[in-house]
Design a protein around this motif. Sequence first.
Motif, PDB file in Angstrom:
ATOM      1  N   ASN A 193       0.963  -1.388   0.012  1.00  0.00           N
ATOM      2  CA  ASN A 193       0.029  -0.160  -0.136  1.00  0.00           C
ATOM      3  C   ASN A 193       0.807   1.167  -0.527  1.00  0.00           C
ATOM      4  OD1 ASN A 193      -1.563   2.215   0.585  1.00  0.00           O
ATOM      5  ND2 ASN A 193      -3.376   0.730   1.323  1.00  0.00           N
ATOM      6  N   VAL A 194       0.643   1.882  -1.184  1.00  0.00           N
ATOM      7  CA  VAL A 194       1.779   3.295  -0.827  1.00  0.00           C
ATOM      8  C   VAL A 194       1.638   4.156  -0.452  1.00  0.00           C
ATOM      9  CG1 VAL A 194       0.391   4.375  -3.056  1.00  0.00           C
ATOM     10  CG2 VAL A 194       2.706   4.927  -3.015  1.00  0.00           C
ATOM     11  N   PHE A 195       0.067   4.312   0.530  1.00  0.00           N
ATOM     12  CA  PHE A 195      -0.286   5.417   1.570  1.00  0.00           C
ATOM     13  C   PHE A 195       0.102   4.955   2.913  1.00  0.00           C
ATOM     14  CE2 PHE A 195      -2.971   6.080  -1.963  1.00  0.00           C
ATOM     15  CZ  PHE A 195      -2.929   7.609  -1.707  1.00  0.00           C
ATOM     16  N   VAL A 196       0.516   3.441   2.836  1.00  0.00           N
ATOM     17  CA  VAL A 196       0.898   2.476   4.008  1.00  0.00           C
ATOM     18  C   VAL A 196       2.082   3.438   3.732  1.00  0.00           C
ATOM     19  CG1 VAL A 196       1.270   0.553   5.026  1.00  0.00           C
ATOM     20  CG2 VAL A 196      -0.575   1.139   5.318  1.00  0.00           C
TER      21      VAL A 196
ATOM     22  N   TYR B  89      18.430   3.452  -5.707  1.00  0.00           N
ATOM     23  CA  TYR B  89      17.504   2.769  -5.355  1.00  0.00           C
ATOM     24  C   TYR B  89      17.104   2.049  -6.343  1.00  0.00           C
ATOM     25  CZ  TYR B  89      12.563   3.983  -3.464  1.00  0.00           C
ATOM     26  OH  TYR B  89      10.979   3.826  -2.734  1.00  0.00           O
ATOM     27  N   GLY B  90      16.315   0.996  -5.505  1.00  0.00           N
ATOM     28  CA  GLY B  90      14.801   0.079  -6.600  1.00  0.00           C
ATOM     29  C   GLY B  90      14.006  -0.242  -6.021  1.00  0.00           C
ATOM     30  N   GLY B  91      13.018  -1.298  -6.604  1.00  0.00           N
ATOM     31  CA  GLY B  91      11.968  -0.837  -5.947  1.00  0.00           C
ATOM     32  C   GLY B  91      10.448  -1.293  -6.924  1.00  0.00           C
ATOM     33  N   TYR B  92       9.419  -1.888  -6.253  1.00  0.00           N
ATOM     34  CA  TYR B  92       8.693  -2.149  -7.224  1.00  0.00           C
ATOM     35  C   TYR B  92       7.141  -1.570  -7.092  1.00  0.00           C
ATOM     36  CZ  TYR B  92       7.593  -6.407  -5.092  1.00  0.00           C
ATOM     37  OH  TYR B  92       7.072  -7.215  -3.797  1.00  0.00           O
ATOM     38  N   SER B  93       5.919  -1.275  -7.736  1.00  0.00           N
ATOM     39  CA  SER B  93       4.895  -1.229  -7.255  1.00  0.00           C
ATOM     40  C   SER B  93       4.766  -0.189  -6.384  1.00  0.00           C
ATOM     41  CB  SER B  93       4.098  -2.395  -6.683  1.00  0.00           C
ATOM     42  OG  SER B  93       2.643  -1.974  -6.994  1.00  0.00           O
ATOM     43  N   ALA B  94       4.644   0.209  -5.546  1.00  0.00           N
ATOM     44  CA  ALA B  94       4.180   0.930  -4.040  1.00  0.00           C
ATOM     45  C   ALA B  94       5.463   1.974  -4.024  1.00  0.00           C
ATOM     46  CB  ALA B  94       3.937   0.359  -3.309  1.00  0.00           C
ATOM     47  N   GLY B  95       6.871   0.775  -4.635  1.00  0.00           N
ATOM     48  CA  GLY B  95       7.885   1.175  -4.220  1.00  0.00           C
ATOM     49  C   GLY B  95       8.366   2.474  -5.380  1.00  0.00           C
ATOM     50  N   ALA B  96       8.105   2.023  -5.734  1.00  0.00           N
ATOM     51  CA  ALA B  96       8.070   3.060  -7.447  1.00  0.00           C
ATOM     52  C   ALA B  96       7.844   4.383  -6.781  1.00  0.00           C
ATOM     53  CB  ALA B  96       8.209   2.440  -8.961  1.00  0.00           C
ATOM     54  N   CYS B  97       6.424   3.997  -6.669  1.00  0.00           N
ATOM     55  CA  CYS B  97       5.079   5.463  -7.156  1.00  0.00           C
ATOM     56  C   CYS B  97       5.570   6.427  -6.216  1.00  0.00           C
ATOM     57  CB  CYS B  97       3.709   4.774  -6.945  1.00  0.00           C
ATOM     58  SG  CYS B  97       2.606   2.964  -7.785  1.00  0.00           S
ATOM     59  N   VAL B  98       5.711   5.780  -5.147  1.00  0.00           N
ATOM     60  CA  VAL B  98       6.345   6.560  -3.843  1.00  0.00           C
ATOM     61  C   VAL B  98       6.892   8.026  -4.094  1.00  0.00           C
ATOM     62  CG1 VAL B  98       8.253   5.527  -2.514  1.00  0.00           C
ATOM     63  CG2 VAL B  98       5.862   6.831  -1.389  1.00  0.00           C
ATOM     64  N   LEU B  99       7.862   7.647  -5.057  1.00  0.00           N
ATOM     65  CA  LEU B  99       8.599   7.982  -5.600  1.00  0.00           C
ATOM     66  C   LEU B  99       8.588   9.917  -6.718  1.00  0.00           C
ATOM     67  CD1 LEU B  99      11.938   6.718  -6.653  1.00  0.00           C
ATOM     68  CD2 LEU B  99      11.562   7.592  -4.871  1.00  0.00           C
ATOM     69  N   ALA B 100       6.833   9.669  -6.819  1.00  0.00           N
ATOM     70  CA  ALA B 100       6.264  10.943  -7.949  1.00  0.00           C
ATOM     71  C   ALA B 100       5.786  12.409  -6.836  1.00  0.00           C
ATOM     72  CB  ALA B 100       4.848   9.909  -8.341  1.00  0.00           C
ATOM     73  N   PRO B 101       5.871  12.698  -7.231  1.00  0.00           N
ATOM     74  CA  PRO B 101       5.978  14.382  -7.306  1.00  0.00           C
ATOM     75  C   PRO B 101       4.317  14.808  -6.294  1.00  0.00           C
ATOM     76  CG  PRO B 101       5.798  14.684  -9.471  1.00  0.00           C
ATOM     77  CD  PRO B 101       6.015  13.317  -9.313  1.00  0.00           C
ATOM     78  N   ASP B 102       3.513  13.297  -6.120  1.00  0.00           N
ATOM     79  CA  ASP B 102       2.201  13.611  -4.995  1.00  0.00           C
ATOM     80  C   ASP B 102       1.442  11.772  -5.784  1.00  0.00           C
ATOM     81  OD1 ASP B 102      -0.373  13.344  -7.836  1.00  0.00           O
ATOM     82  OD2 ASP B 102       0.642  15.178  -7.345  1.00  0.00           O
ATOM     83  N   LEU B 103       0.662  11.334  -5.170  1.00  0.00           N
ATOM     84  CA  LEU B 103      -0.306   9.901  -5.372  1.00  0.00           C
ATOM     85  C   LEU B 103      -1.171  10.426  -5.795  1.00  0.00           C
ATOM     86  CD1 LEU B 103       1.731   8.946  -1.415  1.00  0.00           C
ATOM     87  CD2 LEU B 103       2.858   8.979  -4.657  1.00  0.00           C
ATOM     88  N   ASN B 104      -1.857  11.633  -5.220  1.00  0.00           N
ATOM     89  CA  ASN B 104      -3.149  11.694  -6.444  1.00  0.00           C
ATOM     90  C   ASN B 104      -3.481  10.963  -7.211  1.00  0.00           C
ATOM     91  OD1 ASN B 104      -3.612  13.808  -4.372  1.00  0.00           O
ATOM     92  ND2 ASN B 104      -2.726  15.133  -5.518  1.00  0.00           N
ATOM     93  N   GLY B 105      -4.794  10.136  -7.524  1.00  0.00           N
ATOM     94  CA  GLY B 105      -5.311   9.196  -8.149  1.00  0.00           C
ATOM     95  C   GLY B 105      -4.712   7.568  -7.692  1.00  0.00           C
ATOM     96  N   LEU B 106      -3.748   7.276  -6.493  1.00  0.00           N
ATOM     97  CA  LEU B 106      -3.470   6.906  -6.725  1.00  0.00           C
ATOM     98  C   LEU B 106      -4.864   5.669  -5.249  1.00  0.00           C
ATOM     99  CD1 LEU B 106       0.307   5.904  -6.351  1.00  0.00           C
ATOM    100  CD2 LEU B 106      -1.786   5.050  -8.233  1.00  0.00           C
TER     101      LEU B 106
END
Length: 205
Positions: free
Chosen positions: A86-89, A114-131
Amino acid sequence: MRLYLSSFRTGAHPDRLVGLAGNDRRTALIPNALDGFPAELRKAGLRRDIDDLEGAGLDVTVIDLHEPAMVSSLATYSIVWVRGGNVFVLRRVLADTGTDTLLLDLLRRDAVVYGGYSAGACVLAPDLNGLELVDNPAAVTEPITTGLGVLDRPFVPHVRSPSHPESAACDAVSAAYATAGRPHWALRDGEVLLVTDEQTRLLPA
């Protein structure tokens, strides 16, 4: 800056992850995006990730961010691998433990991959809006919707990946971004976004 961002697990190019780190194979695996998930699911997912990374030739240590001494140890590793969940977690625990600030400093100094997948990559964005179409923000109190801002656009995993249970929801997120005219990275499972100071490349599945 060196980033290896996969849609799912290590993707189709784990050799490129190893190559980014050179001869230093010490890898910190952060499992905290799974906080709050059933214990058996966490255990199975973590075992799978360890097997994937060790199968690529990496020396893996699990780093639970709820243990303060573990957070400060991240600077001693060559690779920090942040798994999905869960990216918010994940975003909440990164903020609560100060790991977000530490990771940004390490990346600015090019001191870690830095490596990762799914939430681990999403969290690098400017914001999480939409997720929120994929992950439940209510899984944490006071969810944070700002990302770490390492990427210049959102990262959406599992698109057009029917074998993944979140594919339809991720397709909807990508479609909403497209309708809004918002550039974003939309990756199918197997694909990898490889970022260095020299270039950004989308590697095929």
